[in-house]
Write a protein that holds these residues in place. Structure first.
Motif, mmCIF file in Angstrom:
data_model
loop_
_atom_site.group_PDB
_atom_site.id
_atom_site.type_symbol
_atom_site.label_atom_id
_atom_site.label_comp_id
_atom_site.label_asym_id
_atom_site.label_seq_id
_atom_site.Cartn_x
_atom_site.Cartn_y
_atom_site.Cartn_z
ATOM 1 N N SER A 203 0.790 -1.231 0.000
ATOM 2 C CA SER A 203 0.000 0.000 0.000
ATOM 3 C C SER A 203 0.821 1.280 0.000
ATOM 4 O O SER A 203 0.630 2.144 -0.873
ATOM 5 C CB SER A 203 -0.947 -0.020 1.200
ATOM 6 N N SER B 296 -7.197 -9.660 -3.056
ATOM 7 C CA SER B 296 -7.497 -8.243 -2.995
ATOM 8 C C SER B 296 -7.227 -7.768 -1.572
ATOM 9 O O SER B 296 -6.463 -8.394 -0.826
ATOM 10 C CB SER B 296 -8.940 -7.995 -3.432
ATOM 11 N N VAL C 155 -9.970 -1.653 -0.491
ATOM 12 C CA VAL C 155 -10.950 -1.264 -1.518
ATOM 13 C C VAL C 155 -12.122 -0.498 -0.911
ATOM 14 O O VAL C 155 -12.907 0.111 -1.638
ATOM 15 C CB VAL C 155 -11.481 -2.483 -2.305
ATOM 16 N N TYR C 156 -12.259 -0.521 0.421
ATOM 17 C CA TYR C 156 -13.322 0.205 1.094
ATOM 18 C C TYR C 156 -12.808 1.545 1.599
ATOM 19 O O TYR C 156 -11.623 1.719 1.866
ATOM 20 C CB TYR C 156 -13.859 -0.594 2.279
ATOM 21 N N LEU D 261 -17.470 -0.442 -3.494
ATOM 22 C CA LEU D 261 -16.055 -0.184 -3.272
ATOM 23 C C LEU D 261 -15.782 1.304 -3.479
ATOM 24 O O LEU D 261 -16.202 1.895 -4.456
ATOM 25 C CB LEU D 261 -15.205 -1.015 -4.235
ATOM 26 N N PRO E 73 -12.311 3.022 -2.713
ATOM 27 C CA PRO E 73 -10.954 3.123 -2.168
ATOM 28 C C PRO E 73 -10.468 4.559 -2.110
ATOM 29 O O PRO E 73 -10.791 5.376 -2.972
ATOM 30 C CB PRO E 73 -10.123 2.292 -3.143
ATOM 31 N N GLY F 272 -5.640 0.655 -3.122
ATOM 32 C CA GLY F 272 -7.009 0.169 -3.054
ATOM 33 C C GLY F 272 -7.719 0.257 -4.391
ATOM 34 O O GLY F 272 -8.489 -0.636 -4.766
ATOM 35 N N THR F 273 -7.441 1.320 -5.128
ATOM 36 C CA THR F 273 -8.040 1.471 -6.452
ATOM 37 C C THR F 273 -7.575 0.378 -7.394
ATOM 38 O O THR F 273 -8.361 -0.217 -8.140
ATOM 39 C CB THR F 273 -7.681 2.854 -7.033
ATOM 40 N N LYS G 28 -6.496 -2.592 -6.628
ATOM 41 C CA LYS G 28 -7.089 -3.864 -6.223
ATOM 42 C C LYS G 28 -8.571 -3.932 -6.618
ATOM 43 O O LYS G 28 -9.070 -4.989 -7.033
ATOM 44 C CB LYS G 28 -6.919 -4.076 -4.712
ATOM 45 N N ALA G 29 -9.285 -2.816 -6.494
ATOM 46 C CA ALA G 29 -10.700 -2.793 -6.876
ATOM 47 C C ALA G 29 -10.855 -3.073 -8.371
ATOM 48 O O ALA G 29 -11.764 -3.813 -8.784
ATOM 49 C CB ALA G 29 -11.319 -1.448 -6.505
ATOM 50 N N GLU H 270 -10.480 -6.711 -8.990
ATOM 51 C CA GLU H 270 -11.696 -7.465 -8.674
ATOM 52 C C GLU H 270 -12.688 -7.426 -9.835
ATOM 53 O O GLU H 270 -13.293 -8.445 -10.193
ATOM 54 C CB GLU H 270 -12.359 -6.892 -7.421
ATOM 55 N N ARG I 150 -10.735 -10.347 -0.285
ATOM 56 C CA ARG I 150 -10.191 -9.122 0.288
ATOM 57 C C ARG I 150 -9.547 -9.467 1.625
ATOM 58 O O ARG I 150 -10.237 -9.707 2.618
ATOM 59 C CB ARG I 150 -11.303 -8.088 0.470
#
Length: 322
Positions: free
Chosen positions: A84, A122, A126-127, A141, A143, A148-149, A151-152, A155, A173
């Motif tokens: 991250s 993931s 993402v949240y 989602l 992010p 996070g973006t 990973k979203a 998905e 996740r």
């Protein structure tokens, strides 16, 4: 059954390889061959009852991906990513590896036409942002970091490639995995292991957030058990959204330190130094914490019973000897 772990040199990849070696089968079939692929040569797996190949793979390079994603592979674990804080600091690297790297793997699977099972890791990153608590299986989602973006988007690709019949995908996740062995990495959540791991090893550690900071955790042992179960879920039970939260539990920093004290005594906690780090706080305080992983629980995945278990697992599985 031929299995490929992309990201097989990392902590989760190595532990997953060890579990597969001890189990010897996946999806009701004996494992005939396991390949561990990573940017650098992964460590070999001891005492596996099947051949294991360790190879280099750069998922940002489609040619490199093609050398390890072959038509013989039936299950692909797509674990490789930069973490991250690294992805936030270096936007281009995050896009190249986390986004385009995942796309390269999926495109290679599509080109082969063999419809492998693809298990994608993931993140709860993402949240975030303006979504209500609690977080449920169908919460959208939102992010608030580049990681996070990325990973979203991964998905969404897993869902669409599965819908088109190119792969049999499923994504999980991951909570913050703690207590992780080894050295701190560049994940914003890295301190959530280091404030426990280093003191348990007799070393000082820095905690950059307040003791009442809550977070969502899972042990490495439970994580790889869930990844193995995740590959075995029948496609028809996954529904139209192939991606879901992996079970975890929420504890505050004070609760995880108290758990360490309950298992290992009072001395390790004395080695924790409290120093605010605004750059870490800015990332982690944007994450959401009240997660309700009802779908994955119904499908047979599990969380740790207590954080004391997380501490015991580290002492049993990973604490350096001597």
């Amino acid at each position: 059954m031929n299995v490929l772990i992309i990201g097989g040199g990392g902590v989760v990849g190595q532990k997953l390889a060890g579990l597969l070696a001890r189990t010897g089968s996946l999806r009701g079939q004996p494992i005939g061959h396991l390949t561990l692929a990573d940017l650098n040569d992964p460590a070999p797996v001891a005492d596996a009852p099947f051949p294991v190949t360790c190879t280099r793979c750069d998922i940002a390079d489609p040619v490199s991906v093609a050398t390890c994603v072959t038509e013989e592979v039936q299950v692909i674990y797509l674990l490789a990513a930069i973490v991250s804080a690294h992805a936030e600091e270096d936007f281009d690297a995050g896009m190249r590896i986390n986004l385009m790297g995942s796309l390269n793997v999926l495109e290679r699977a599509r080109a082969l036409g063999t419809k492998p099972v693809v298990v994608f890791t993931s993140s709860i990153a993402v949240y975030g942002g303006e979504v209500p608590d609690p977080i449920l299986d169908h919460t959208y989602l939102n992010p608030q970091t580049s990681y996070g973006t990325q990973k979203a988007i991964g998905e969404l690709l897993i869902n669409d490639y599965s819908r088109k019949g190119f792969i049999d995908g499923r994504g999980f996740r991951l909570p913050t995995i703690s207590v992780r062995p080894g050295k701190p990495n560049r994940a914003a959540s890295s301190f959530m292991s280091s404030i426990l791991r280093e003191p348990l090893n007799g070393q000082e550690a820095i905690c950059p957030v307040d003791e009442d900071f809550p977070h969502y955790y899972l042990s490495p042992r439970k994580c790889v058990e869930n990844l193995m179960k995740g590959a075995e879920i029948p496609a028809e039970e996954l529904g139209q959204n192939r991606c879901m939260m992996m079970p975890g539990r929420m504890w505050t920093i004070r609760q995880v330190i108290d758990a360490m004290t309950a298992v290992a005594g009072p001395e390790p906690a004395k080695l924790i130094r409290w120093e605010a780090q605004p750059e870490i706080q800015r990332i982690v305080k944007g994450w959401r914490f009240d997660l309700r992983p009802e779908k994955s629980l119904k499908l047979g995945l599990t969380a740790d019973a207590s954080f004391e278990d997380n501490i015991r697992y580290y002492l049993e599985d990973d604490k350096p000897v001597g």
